[in-house]
Design a protein around this motif. Structure first.
Motif, PDB file in Angstrom:
ATOM      1  N   ASN A  74     -15.649  41.772  37.638  1.00 46.89           N
ATOM      2  CA  ASN A  74     -16.509  40.767  38.264  1.00 46.89           C
ATOM      3  C   ASN A  74     -17.231  39.845  37.301  1.00 46.89           C
ATOM      4  O   ASN A  74     -17.567  38.722  37.672  1.00 46.89           O
ATOM      5  CB  ASN A  74     -17.517  41.433  39.188  1.00 46.89           C
ATOM      6  N   LEU A 101     -18.178  29.065  45.315  1.00 49.05           N
ATOM      7  CA  LEU A 101     -18.923  29.979  46.185  1.00 49.05           C
ATOM      8  C   LEU A 101     -18.031  31.064  46.771  1.00 49.05           C
ATOM      9  O   LEU A 101     -18.401  32.235  46.845  1.00 49.05           O
ATOM     10  CB  LEU A 101     -19.614  29.208  47.309  1.00 49.05           C
ATOM     11  N   THR A 105     -18.419  34.979  44.735  1.00 46.56           N
ATOM     12  CA  THR A 105     -19.373  35.798  45.484  1.00 46.56           C
ATOM     13  C   THR A 105     -18.646  36.917  46.222  1.00 46.56           C
ATOM     14  O   THR A 105     -18.507  36.887  47.430  1.00 46.56           O
ATOM     15  CB  THR A 105     -20.164  34.945  46.493  1.00 46.56           C
ATOM     16  N   CYS A 107     -19.563  39.710  47.082  1.00 51.91           N
ATOM     17  CA  CYS A 107     -20.419  40.669  47.765  1.00 51.91           C
ATOM     18  C   CYS A 107     -20.356  40.491  49.278  1.00 51.91           C
ATOM     19  O   CYS A 107     -21.147  41.073  49.999  1.00 51.91           O
ATOM     20  CB  CYS A 107     -21.854  40.543  47.278  1.00 51.91           C
ATOM     21  N   CYS A 133     -23.052  41.010  43.357  1.00 48.85           N
ATOM     22  CA  CYS A 133     -23.624  39.776  43.906  1.00 48.85           C
ATOM     23  C   CYS A 133     -24.290  38.946  42.834  1.00 48.85           C
ATOM     24  O   CYS A 133     -24.851  39.411  41.934  1.00 48.85           O
ATOM     25  CB  CYS A 133     -24.632  40.096  44.993  1.00 48.85           C
TER      26      CYS A 133
END
Length: 133
Positions: A74, A101, A105, A107, A133
């Motif tokens: 990540n 975005l 992201t 999460c 996140c």
């Protein structure tokens, strides 16, 4: 519930096809149906998280290899891959922001759902979602 889970991808594709058909046949329904987006997403998230036994979440934090893999993927691999992909985008800043975005992201619920569909552990991903996140 098991039958719906087994045919989850087909249900998603059918729902997408119905939405496209409705948009083509009755385009004026869009503004009315727009108000249903958030309640439907909340319901889908709730259904997703109901499938995860919360008593097993602590095991994810005890697995150092798993946590290390999550952090490397990540925070090292994904940003480099996303940077490479953004080089192929048009110069429109709105498109760039949208792509960033969505891709940076992880999460959000679709990562947990698709990992589960691919045979991954939704419980482990849910447990470390705060790290992602």
């Amino acid at each position: 519930m098991e039958s719906a889970e087994r045919h989850q991808i087909a249900i998603y594709l059918l729902a997408l096809a119905c939405a496209v058909l409705l948009g083509l046949v009755a385009p004026r329904t869009g503004p009315t149906l727009e108000h249903a987006i958030e309640p439907v997403l909340a319901t889908l998230l709730y259904a997703t998280f109901l499938q995860v036994p919360f008593t097993t979440l602590t095991r994810s934090f005890r697995d150092g290899r798993f946590l290390g893999a999550v952090l490397v993927v990540n925070f090292l691999l994904v940003p480099v891959i996303v940077w490479g992909l953004t080089l192929m985008l048009p110069a429109d800043r709105a498109v760039l922001l949208g792509v960033l975005l969505v891709l940076l992201t992880p999460c959000i619920d679709y990562v947990i759902v698709f990992a589960g569909l691919a045979g991954g552990s939704g419980q482990r991903l849910l447990a470390v979602s705060q790290l992602r996140c």
